[in-house]
Design a protein around this motif. Structure first.
Motif, PDB file in Angstrom:
ATOM      1  N   UNK A 202     -25.328   0.615   5.114  1.00  0.00           N
ATOM      2  CA  UNK A 202     -24.168   1.071   5.866  1.00  0.00           C
ATOM      3  C   UNK A 202     -24.205   0.543   7.289  1.00  0.00           C
ATOM      4  N   UNK A 203     -23.286   1.012   8.110  1.00  0.00           N
ATOM      5  CA  UNK A 203     -23.269   0.611   9.511  1.00  0.00           C
ATOM      6  C   UNK A 203     -21.917   0.094   9.939  1.00  0.00           C
ATOM      7  N   UNK A 204     -21.909  -0.514  11.117  1.00  0.00           N
ATOM      8  CA  UNK A 204     -20.685  -1.092  11.662  1.00  0.00           C
ATOM      9  C   UNK A 204     -20.570  -2.556  11.257  1.00  0.00           C
ATOM     10  N   UNK A 205     -19.340  -2.956  10.948  1.00  0.00           N
ATOM     11  CA  UNK A 205     -19.068  -4.337  10.549  1.00  0.00           C
ATOM     12  C   UNK A 205     -17.810  -4.828  11.242  1.00  0.00           C
ATOM     13  N   UNK A 206     -17.836  -6.100  11.645  1.00  0.00           N
ATOM     14  CA  UNK A 206     -16.637  -6.742  12.160  1.00  0.00           C
ATOM     15  C   UNK A 206     -15.972  -7.511  11.036  1.00  0.00           C
ATOM     16  N   UNK A 207     -14.668  -7.370  10.969  1.00  0.00           N
ATOM     17  CA  UNK A 207     -13.890  -8.095   9.966  1.00  0.00           C
ATOM     18  C   UNK A 207     -12.869  -8.956  10.699  1.00  0.00           C
ATOM     19  N   UNK A 208     -12.821 -10.231  10.351  1.00  0.00           N
ATOM     20  CA  UNK A 208     -11.837 -11.146  10.935  1.00  0.00           C
ATOM     21  C   UNK A 208     -11.008 -11.744   9.808  1.00  0.00           C
ATOM     22  N   UNK A 209      -9.718 -11.875  10.052  1.00  0.00           N
ATOM     23  CA  UNK A 209      -8.806 -12.402   9.040  1.00  0.00           C
ATOM     24  C   UNK A 209      -7.906 -13.439   9.709  1.00  0.00           C
ATOM     25  N   UNK A 210      -7.888 -14.647   9.164  1.00  0.00           N
ATOM     26  CA  UNK A 210      -6.918 -15.645   9.639  1.00  0.00           C
ATOM     27  C   UNK A 210      -5.680 -15.532   8.766  1.00  0.00           C
ATOM     28  N   UNK A 211      -4.547 -15.245   9.417  1.00  0.00           N
ATOM     29  CA  UNK A 211      -3.359 -14.871   8.660  1.00  0.00           C
ATOM     30  C   UNK A 211      -2.100 -15.317   9.390  1.00  0.00           C
ATOM     31  N   UNK A 212      -1.077 -15.626   8.631  1.00  0.00           N
ATOM     32  CA  UNK A 212       0.264 -15.884   9.154  1.00  0.00           C
ATOM     33  C   UNK A 212       1.196 -14.813   8.615  1.00  0.00           C
ATOM     34  N   UNK A 213       2.246 -14.525   9.385  1.00  0.00           N
ATOM     35  CA  UNK A 213       3.203 -13.522   8.940  1.00  0.00           C
ATOM     36  C   UNK A 213       4.614 -13.926   9.311  1.00  0.00           C
ATOM     37  N   UNK A 214       5.501 -13.954   8.307  1.00  0.00           N
ATOM     38  CA  UNK A 214       6.894 -14.360   8.514  1.00  0.00           C
ATOM     39  C   UNK A 214       7.827 -13.173   8.293  1.00  0.00           C
ATOM     40  N   UNK A 215       8.731 -12.993   9.236  1.00  0.00           N
ATOM     41  CA  UNK A 215       9.649 -11.866   9.211  1.00  0.00           C
ATOM     42  C   UNK A 215      11.072 -12.368   9.000  1.00  0.00           C
ATOM     43  N   UNK A 216      11.796 -11.799   8.026  1.00  0.00           N
ATOM     44  CA  UNK A 216      13.189 -12.210   7.824  1.00  0.00           C
ATOM     45  C   UNK A 216      14.074 -11.721   8.963  1.00  0.00           C
ATOM     46  N   UNK A 217      15.139 -12.433   9.284  1.00  0.00           N
ATOM     47  CA  UNK A 217      16.032 -11.983  10.361  1.00  0.00           C
ATOM     48  C   UNK A 217      16.569 -10.580  10.089  1.00  0.00           C
ATOM     49  N   UNK A 218      16.381  -9.690  11.061  1.00  0.00           N
ATOM     50  CA  UNK A 218      16.879  -8.325  10.928  1.00  0.00           C
ATOM     51  C   UNK A 218      16.072  -7.440  10.002  1.00  0.00           C
ATOM     52  N   UNK A 219      14.976  -7.957   9.431  1.00  0.00           N
ATOM     53  CA  UNK A 219      14.186  -7.167   8.486  1.00  0.00           C
ATOM     54  C   UNK A 219      12.873  -6.704   9.086  1.00  0.00           C
ATOM     55  N   UNK A 220      12.031  -6.130   8.246  1.00  0.00           N
ATOM     56  CA  UNK A 220      10.731  -5.638   8.683  1.00  0.00           C
ATOM     57  C   UNK A 220       9.730  -6.775   8.758  1.00  0.00           C
ATOM     58  N   UNK A 221       8.767  -6.609   9.647  1.00  0.00           N
ATOM     59  CA  UNK A 221       7.667  -7.565   9.725  1.00  0.00           C
ATOM     60  C   UNK A 221       6.693  -7.296   8.590  1.00  0.00           C
TER      61      UNK A 221
END
Length: 812
Positions: A257-276
């Motif tokens: 157990x213990x503390x862990x760092x998590x890193x994620x390389x990610x892109x995110x596309x949001x539609x016009x007028x919609x939710x992210x």
């Protein structure tokens, strides 16, 4: 044997404690002889007195101290009979009106509540206040650098609450179940802090091919030979999950157990007028959301998000989800399958859902994940040094054992300890060493006993040898630290306590300012409003998805976050209490902004935004969290909203309702559609209900423009019945005759009574901080704080300072 010894010690040090509690002071009232006595003589004594005792029940011999333990149950029977209209009977000449009966019921109920509060707040020479689950977790983390999951499956029991508060000493009882849980928790914490075989920190990166069950081993080899393996990406449409162990590290990494760092390389596309697109990272075994964030980053410029989480020993599985609604995520329509995904420019398989239009504009919120990286276990130098202070470096050196355990006891008990107190723990360690255990194992056993003792699990105030009402410096340090930080005092606060300086109000003010400026003070802005406003009820009745399909866990967390961030802003900016009643601003994130029909909020954090009249909001009472926690998942509940306003804003508890009151039935299919307000009118035809409902209902009906999840509406959607949906009527008349046409006017009426709210807020703050109810004996102190608050224009930070520097705060 070690376990048996420690277990026995835990029981020995905990059994036999008693605990106090809290009470709410009521305004001055007419005495029994004037308010109740004449009613009883006229309507009750001739059937329940010296000459006749129908049902073997006498009222003339009941104690006039209504809240006293020996009479309270009999008076509760009187309340029930009057409430139900059973007594006086219908054939009674000169039968009292329902209003007269309601006056008696309200008076009796108030005195019973006073009596209960007084019994709960009764202070013996020594007071014990058990740490809440939250405080236990924070204290353990500060003590040993281990974050124990108190709310995880197998964690600690839920804390009992009293009118929303879960810090009340006399309510937080201790049972055998608690002791077993504390024992198991202490074992797990110490095993993580001092493992038999520490695991070296390592870094594991999982690329897209590792994250999905995509290409076969043969295809994977081909991709590697072509130099494309590291270019494959995971395309995540709405609702898409990466499930199981694939997003997580190997078993060896999390073994201790213990503390862990998590890193994620990610892109995110949001539609016009919609939710992210909304990235969530969830640990299944411990049923815990580890991370969530809206992601906005172009495909060719991905971002790296990073978070730190704590995991218990053992294995668990993880889910990474694009947690937004969207089209069907059936395998055939969405998953990449055996054909890898590289980029949107190269397109998707013809039969898969198109995520963009011909010009590359997103049609849905979607994510593209390149890799997930784990680093850990992470132990800082500060935590290593802290743990080393409690562990001897030489085998067989009993002086070191004694020194280490003395340090641990002083830190764990949050005060100086005597040699007599530490002797029992040193004796445990010595016995273990004599039995062949290593110094490390022996000290761990003694530490286990310390962590199961009353002096660790409880905040102890008072001295049976020298009874006093005043707190000593260490008790002041603990009271201040657990009020503001929900954890143990830090080194500076303890050092000042050792020097005897915390009873100097100038020094105490300096510490208050320092502690409020510390990031740990954010816990006060979470815990105090959570308990004062009874936020534990939010989500208790999840809204019906058929009626409210837009409601989701992200929205619920955002609702809760608004109230916390709002309180934090009022405190940090030293704004007036008036802001809680009505304001021209609030705190929103993108998810809540969409719920409120607000535009232009893209950054995924809570931010202060101005409110226009068309937003129909302002203050606490129009926040979605407050409106939702007073609903039942299918419809708003004006009576519950009214009761909440009475308790949280006016500091009053209404008398109990009559038994067997008929519920509000659904609208008949063949009847005209009717609002809940119209149906509540039926209760007013019952005189036994009308007297109380006239005080409660207007407070809730003022917010009838808001549905069960806090959305504004002008008509009430009635699922069944004939005709059009009826218009909402949010008007009302307060018991004092003042009228209002809707929520905005109602909030203005509340502002006119800000002094009453000032008194209520101070009582709630005192109840939270002193861990007991307020009684009539506290009235003078509370009034003095209220007077100063009024002089300071009701500014909240100034009010907190006045309270901390008051005699009330520094007394038991």
């Amino acid at each position: 044997m070690i376990r048996q010894l420690a277990h026995t010690t835990a029981w020995t040090l905990i059994i036999g404690l008693w605990l106090p509690t809290l009470v709410v002071a009521e305004p001055a009232h007419r005495p029994f002889s004037e308010e109740i006595g004449p009613f009883m003589q006229k309507h009750c004594v001739h059937c329940h007195g010296p000459e006749s005792q129908e049902g073997d029940f006498r009222v003339d011999t009941l104690s006039e101290d209504v809240g006293a333990a020996n009479s309270v149950n009999r008076w509760l029977e009187v309340i029930e009979k009057i409430n139900n209209g059973e007594m006086p009977p219908e054939d009674e000449p000169n039968r009292p009106t329902a209003e007269q009966g309601a006056v008696v019921v309200e008076w009796l109920a108030a005195r019973i509540e006073e009596g209960r509060s007084a019994r709960m707040a009764k202070r013996q020479p020594v007071s014990f206040h058990r740490l809440t689950r939250v405080e236990y977790a924070n204290t353990v983390e500060d003590l040993l650098g281990v974050r124990f999951g108190v709310a995880d499956p197998g964690g600690l029991n839920e804390d009992a609450e009293y009118h929303g508060f879960d810090r009340i000493g006399s309510v937080l009882s201790l049972s055998a179940s608690h002791v077993e849980k504390y024992y198991a928790a202490a074992e797990a914490i110490l095993d993580e802090a001092y493992p038999d075989k520490p695991i070296e920190k390592s870094v594991v990166r999982k690329v897209a091919l590792d994250l999905q069950g995509g290409p076969s081993s043969e295809q994977r080899q081909q991709l590697e030979e072509q130099g494309l393996a590291d270019k494959v990406r995971v395309d995540m449409w709405p609702g898409h999950q990466l499930r199981g162990g694939r997003p997580g590290p190997g078993n060896d990494m999390v073994k201790n157990g213990g503390y862990f760092k998590v890193r994620i390389q990610v892109s995110g596309m949001k539609p016009p007028g919609g939710r992210a697109p909304h990235l969530t990272f969830y640990a299944e075994k411990i049923d815990r959301l580890l991370f969530e964030q809206d992601i906005l980053a172009p495909e060719d410029k991905p971002t790296i998000v990073e978070f730190t989480c704590h995991l218990p020993p053992g294995t668990t599985t993880f889910d990474v989800t694009n947690d937004v609604p969207g089209p069907s995520n059936l395998p055939r329509s969405g998953r990449s399958g055996a054909i890898p995904f590289f980029s949107l420019k190269q397109g998707r398989i013809p039969w898969q859902i198109k995520l963009t239009d011909e010009e590359g504009v997103p049609l849905y919120p979607f994510l593209i994940i390149d890799w997930i990286e784990w680093e850990g276990p992470i132990i800082t130098d500060e935590v290593q040094a802290k743990r080393a202070r409690y562990m001897p470096t030489e085998e067989g050196n009993l002086d070191q054992v004694r020194q280490c355990l003395t340090r641990f006891c002083e830190d764990a008990f949050r005060r100086p300890v005597s040699e007599r107190e530490t002797h029992r723990y040193v004796a445990i360690a010595s016995q273990q060493i004599e039995s062949g255990a290593s110094a490390k194992a022996a000290v761990k056993t003694a530490m286990l006993a310390v962590m199961c003792s009353k002096d660790f699990l409880f905040l102890v105030e008072g001295d049976s040898a020298q009874p006093t009402d005043s707190l000593n410096d260490f008790e002041i340090a603990n009271r201040l630290s657990y009020m503001l930080w929900s954890t143990m005092p830090d080194e500076e606060l303890i050092a000042l306590a050792h020097e005897g300086k915390l009873q100097d109000k100038a020094i105490l003010k300096q510490q208050l300012d320092r502690m409020l400026a510390d990031p740990r003070a954010a816990k006060f802005s979470v815990e105090f409003p959570r308990q004062w406003l009874q936020m534990h009820k939010l989500g208790m009745f999840p809204p019906d998805q058929n009626l409210y399909p837009e409601y989701d866990p992200h929205l619920e967390r955002s609702m809760r976050g608004e109230t916390t961030a709002f309180f934090q802003e009022v405190l940090d900016q030293n704004l007036s209490l008036r802001e809680f009643l009505d304001s021209d601003w609030t705190m929103v994130n993108p998810r809540l902004a969409m719920h409120y029909n607000m535009d232009g909020i893209d950054q995924d954090k809570f931010q202060r935004v101005p409110l226009a009249e068309a937003d129909h909001r302002g203050g606490l009472l129009t926040q979605a969290a407050i409106l939702s926690l007073t609903s039942d998942g299918t419809r708003h509940r004006p009576v519950h909203r009214g009761v909440w306003v009475m308790e949280s804003i006016f500091g009053k508890s209404p008398p109990p309702p009559p038994a067997n009151v008929d519920p509000i039935e659904p609208n008949p299919v063949d009847s005209p559609k009717a609002t809940i307000r119209m149906k509540l009118e039926a209760h007013k035809h019952d005189p036994n209900c009308a007297a109380c409902h006239r005080k409660i209902d207007p407070l809730g009906l003022a917010f009838d423009n808001f549905n069960a999840i806090g959305q504004w509406r002008t008509e009430e959607v009635v699922p069944s019945g004939t005709g059009a949906n009826p218009k909402v009527d949010p008007s009302g008349v307060l018991p004092d005759g003042r009228e209002f046409a809707g929520p905005q006017q109602f909030r203005q009426l509340l502002l006119a009574n800000v002094d009453d709210f000032n008194h209520t807020f101070i009582k709630k703050l005192a109840t939270y901080s002193l861990r007991r109810t307020m009684t009539i004996d506290d009235r003078e102190d509370l009034e003095a704080i209220a007077v100063q608050s009024r002089a300071d224009e009701y500014r909240v930070r100034d009010l907190v300072e006045t309270f901390v520097l008051s005699d009330l705060f520094q007394r038991r």
